[in-house]
Design an enzyme around this catalytic site. Structure first.
Site, PDB file in Angstrom:
ATOM      1  N   ARG A 184       0.822  -1.209   0.000  1.00  0.00           N
ATOM      2  CA  ARG A 184       0.000   0.000   0.000  1.00  0.00           C
ATOM      3  C   ARG A 184       0.857   1.260   0.000  1.00  0.00           C
ATOM      4  O   ARG A 184       0.367   2.342  -0.316  1.00  0.00           O
ATOM      5  CB  ARG A 184      -0.938   0.002   1.218  1.00  0.00           C
ATOM      6  CG  ARG A 184      -1.935  -1.139   1.236  1.00  0.00           C
ATOM      7  CD  ARG A 184      -2.859  -1.101   0.048  1.00  0.00           C
ATOM      8  NE  ARG A 184      -3.527   0.169  -0.055  1.00  0.00           N
ATOM      9  CZ  ARG A 184      -4.592   0.532   0.656  1.00  0.00           C
ATOM     10  NH1 ARG A 184      -5.142  -0.323   1.499  1.00  0.00           N
ATOM     11  NH2 ARG A 184      -5.130   1.716   0.518  1.00  0.00           N
ATOM     12  N   LEU A 218      14.522   8.087   1.310  1.00  0.00           N
ATOM     13  CA  LEU A 218      14.502   8.184   2.777  1.00  0.00           C
ATOM     14  C   LEU A 218      13.254   8.884   3.301  1.00  0.00           C
ATOM     15  O   LEU A 218      12.716   8.496   4.342  1.00  0.00           O
ATOM     16  CB  LEU A 218      15.784   8.898   3.248  1.00  0.00           C
ATOM     17  CG  LEU A 218      15.985   8.995   4.755  1.00  0.00           C
ATOM     18  CD1 LEU A 218      16.068   7.620   5.416  1.00  0.00           C
ATOM     19  CD2 LEU A 218      17.267   9.792   5.067  1.00  0.00           C
ATOM     20  N   ARG A 248      -1.195 -21.312  -8.052  1.00  0.00           N
ATOM     21  CA  ARG A 248      -0.889 -20.495  -6.867  1.00  0.00           C
ATOM     22  C   ARG A 248      -2.125 -19.929  -6.177  1.00  0.00           C
ATOM     23  O   ARG A 248      -2.068 -19.525  -5.023  1.00  0.00           O
ATOM     24  CB  ARG A 248       0.046 -19.345  -7.245  1.00  0.00           C
ATOM     25  CG  ARG A 248      -0.591 -18.363  -8.208  1.00  0.00           C
ATOM     26  CD  ARG A 248       0.308 -17.211  -8.503  1.00  0.00           C
ATOM     27  NE  ARG A 248      -0.172 -16.437  -9.636  1.00  0.00           N
ATOM     28  CZ  ARG A 248       0.330 -15.303 -10.013  1.00  0.00           C
ATOM     29  NH1 ARG A 248       1.361 -14.789  -9.376  1.00  0.00           N
ATOM     30  NH2 ARG A 248      -0.144 -14.651 -11.052  1.00  0.00           N
ATOM     31  N   ARG A 305       4.496   1.964  10.293  1.00  0.00           N
ATOM     32  CA  ARG A 305       4.604   0.513  10.501  1.00  0.00           C
ATOM     33  C   ARG A 305       5.481   0.113  11.675  1.00  0.00           C
ATOM     34  O   ARG A 305       5.443  -1.047  12.093  1.00  0.00           O
ATOM     35  CB  ARG A 305       5.107  -0.165   9.209  1.00  0.00           C
ATOM     36  CG  ARG A 305       4.244   0.110   7.984  1.00  0.00           C
ATOM     37  CD  ARG A 305       2.807  -0.361   8.165  1.00  0.00           C
ATOM     38  NE  ARG A 305       2.018  -0.108   6.961  1.00  0.00           N
ATOM     39  CZ  ARG A 305       0.762  -0.485   6.811  1.00  0.00           C
ATOM     40  NH1 ARG A 305       0.122  -1.125   7.763  1.00  0.00           N
ATOM     41  NH2 ARG A 305       0.108  -0.214   5.701  1.00  0.00           N
TER      42      ARG A 305
HETATM   43  C1  FAD Z   1      -2.414   1.011  11.323  1.00  0.00           C
HETATM   44  C2  FAD Z   1      -2.890   1.060   9.880  1.00  0.00           C
HETATM   45  C3  FAD Z   1      -4.144   0.591   9.560  1.00  0.00           C
HETATM   46  C4  FAD Z   1      -4.599   0.613   8.220  1.00  0.00           C
HETATM   47  N1  FAD Z   1      -5.844   0.143   7.908  1.00  0.00           N
HETATM   48  C5  FAD Z   1      -6.262   0.129   6.623  1.00  0.00           C
HETATM   49  C6  FAD Z   1      -7.559  -0.381   6.258  1.00  0.00           C
HETATM   50  O1  FAD Z   1      -8.313  -0.824   7.104  1.00  0.00           O
HETATM   51  N2  FAD Z   1      -7.914  -0.397   4.945  1.00  0.00           N
HETATM   52  C7  FAD Z   1      -7.091   0.115   3.968  1.00  0.00           C
HETATM   53  O2  FAD Z   1      -7.469   0.093   2.792  1.00  0.00           O
HETATM   54  N3  FAD Z   1      -5.874   0.606   4.278  1.00  0.00           N
HETATM   55  C8  FAD Z   1      -5.440   0.622   5.569  1.00  0.00           C
HETATM   56  N4  FAD Z   1      -4.205   1.124   5.862  1.00  0.00           N
HETATM   57  C9  FAD Z   1      -3.340   1.597   4.777  1.00  0.00           C
HETATM   58  C10 FAD Z   1      -3.283   3.139   4.734  1.00  0.00           C
HETATM   59  O3  FAD Z   1      -4.564   3.696   4.520  1.00  0.00           O
HETATM   60  C11 FAD Z   1      -2.322   3.595   3.630  1.00  0.00           C
HETATM   61  O4  FAD Z   1      -2.775   3.114   2.398  1.00  0.00           O
HETATM   62  C12 FAD Z   1      -0.920   3.110   3.835  1.00  0.00           C
HETATM   63  O5  FAD Z   1      -0.516   3.355   5.167  1.00  0.00           O
HETATM   64  C13 FAD Z   1       0.031   3.808   2.882  1.00  0.00           C
HETATM   65  O6  FAD Z   1       0.104   5.161   3.247  1.00  0.00           O
HETATM   66  P1  FAD Z   1       0.328   6.320   2.165  1.00  0.00           P
HETATM   67  O7  FAD Z   1      -0.716   6.255   1.106  1.00  0.00           O
HETATM   68  O8  FAD Z   1       0.430   7.587   2.945  1.00  0.00           O
HETATM   69  O9  FAD Z   1       1.779   5.913   1.623  1.00  0.00           O
HETATM   70  P2  FAD Z   1       2.375   6.061   0.156  1.00  0.00           P
HETATM   71  O10 FAD Z   1       1.576   5.289  -0.814  1.00  0.00           O
HETATM   72  O11 FAD Z   1       3.833   5.760   0.278  1.00  0.00           O
HETATM   73  O12 FAD Z   1       2.172   7.567  -0.182  1.00  0.00           O
HETATM   74  C14 FAD Z   1       2.880   8.599   0.531  1.00  0.00           C
HETATM   75  C15 FAD Z   1       2.141   9.885   0.284  1.00  0.00           C
HETATM   76  O13 FAD Z   1       2.231  10.210  -1.106  1.00  0.00           O
HETATM   77  C16 FAD Z   1       0.995  10.732  -1.575  1.00  0.00           C
HETATM   78  N5  FAD Z   1       0.475   9.845  -2.627  1.00  0.00           N
HETATM   79  C17 FAD Z   1       1.024   8.685  -3.074  1.00  0.00           C
HETATM   80  N6  FAD Z   1       0.317   8.173  -4.082  1.00  0.00           N
HETATM   81  C18 FAD Z   1      -0.710   9.016  -4.275  1.00  0.00           C
HETATM   82  C19 FAD Z   1      -1.807   9.035  -5.174  1.00  0.00           C
HETATM   83  N7  FAD Z   1      -1.974   8.110  -6.102  1.00  0.00           N
HETATM   84  N8  FAD Z   1      -2.675  10.041  -5.089  1.00  0.00           N
HETATM   85  C20 FAD Z   1      -2.526  11.010  -4.175  1.00  0.00           C
HETATM   86  N9  FAD Z   1      -1.517  11.070  -3.291  1.00  0.00           N
HETATM   87  C21 FAD Z   1      -0.618  10.079  -3.350  1.00  0.00           C
HETATM   88  C22 FAD Z   1       0.074  10.812  -0.357  1.00  0.00           C
HETATM   89  O14 FAD Z   1       0.204  12.093   0.206  1.00  0.00           O
HETATM   90  C23 FAD Z   1       0.649   9.793   0.588  1.00  0.00           C
HETATM   91  O15 FAD Z   1       0.382  10.056   1.963  1.00  0.00           O
HETATM   92  C24 FAD Z   1      -3.734   1.117   7.199  1.00  0.00           C
HETATM   93  C25 FAD Z   1      -2.460   1.589   7.548  1.00  0.00           C
HETATM   94  C26 FAD Z   1      -2.035   1.563   8.858  1.00  0.00           C
HETATM   95  C27 FAD Z   1      -0.657   2.068   9.186  1.00  0.00           C
END
Ligand code: FAD
Length: 301
Positions: free
Chosen positions: A112, A213, A196, A223
């Protein structure tokens, strides 16, 4: 973690190589390079490559021609300033490439994080190993009654034994069937890409994962946090140790401001100010919901 003799030899061969370079290197990372650090029962993490160091962060922030004349204290101070004020791009100048072996259900959470580059082991092309994550007894817990997204008491006695037995026998049976479906060397065996689908989510997969980083810190913030599932948290914790040896100033700032720090809303900050004036602030007069108040108390007590 069981590495085959062949894999151990490959790692030893990689570790025996030395290359000359003008690029900045970090002794802590040179020591880590290629070594597989065990995580969970069959998983590992190893550093395949890295780019940059603490100096690369300050160099980018100053857009300088070289190391410059700034002192080490100035460098750490600047990195702390950048971290404190959410200046992200200088941290993007450093990159790390990891080889990770992890259960599929952990990979599903990990993937994710979209801001990394990933190449996964192909189960269309190759046959997956008979390796499943079976939790250690102290990590077999009941569903949490307070947190729908967490675990509660450790299961004990007969119930723990029953669960372990289900996990083991189902994993083995699925793999036996996987093997039997693809076993025919001739034309009659089922395609690997189809066979699979019958494998459980605790089977191990592997990937190369490259990230800068800044985005790695974002991953670790989420995480390595106590709210993250144990099985991904142990990987994040292992990466934290590596990053601390790679970019010690940046890691210390990250630990201080992000991992150990807390963010406050304007309402929460106002409550702190009122408390400092000696006012008796409670959830009822705080302007916060019960959940917000619980988290606020958790942060300040
Ligand atoms: C404790 C915990 C519980 C969770 N529970 C769930 C759950 O129940 N269901 C679920 O589906 N997910 C869940 N997640 C996943 C969470 O919602 C995020 O998808 C995941 O943590 C990745 O975060 P991110 O998108 O910020 O990271 P990255 O994908 O690395 O993105 C980093 C930042 O870049 C920007 N970004 C990246 N790609 C895009 C894009 N395409 N469009 C716009 N901005 C972008 C955003 O600002 C983002 O914050 C959980 C995560 C945690 C830590």
């Amino acid at each position: 973690m069981a590495l085959s003799d062949e894999q151990k030899e490959e790692i030893a061969a990689q570790r025996s190589q030395t290359n000359q370079t003008r690029r900045a290197t970090v002794q802590g990372m040179e020591d880590h390079l290629y070594t597989a650090y065990p995580v969970l029962d069959h998983g590992f993490i190893r550093v395949i490559d890295y780019m940059g160091d603490d100096n690369a962060i300050t160099q980018a922030a100053r857009v300088s021609y070289g190391k410059g004349t700034k002192s080490v204290q100035n460098d750490e101070g600047l990195i702390r300033y950048l971290m404190r004020h959410w200046h992200s791009t200088p941290f993007e100048m450093c990159e790390i490439k990891l080889h990770v072996k992890l259960p599929v259900f952990v990979a599903r959470q990990w993937i994710r994080h979209r801001t990394a580059n990933v190449n996964e082991y192909s189960a269309r092309y190759s046959i997956l190993d008979r390796e499943f994550y079976i939790p250690a007894p102290e990590h077999i817990n009941a569903q949490s009654v307070i947190n729908n997204q967490g675990r509660g008491q450790v299961l004990e006695g007969e119930e723990a034994a029953r669960v372990l037995d289900i996990l083991k026998t189902d994993s083995e049976r699925s793999y036996d069937n996987y093997e039997s479906m693809i076993s025919d060397e001739g034309q009659n065996g089922l395609a690997r890409e189809l066979a699979r689908m019958n494998l459980p989510a605790n089977i191990y997969t592997q990937w190369y994962w490259k990230v800068d980083l800044h985005n790695l810190f974002h991953f670790l913030r989420l995480r390595a946090d106590a709210h993250a599932q144990y099985e991904i948290r142990v990987y994040a914790n292992e990466i934290c140790k590596i990053v601390a040896d790679w970019v010690p100033f940046a890691y210390r700032a990250f630990e201080d401001y992000r991992l150990g720090g807390a963010q406050m809303s304007a309402t929460a900050l106002d409550c702190v100010r009122r408390m400092l004036k000696g006012e008796a602030v409670t959830q009822e007069n705080s302007g916060m919901s019960k959940g917000e108040w619980r988290e606020f108390e958790g942060a300040i007590k």
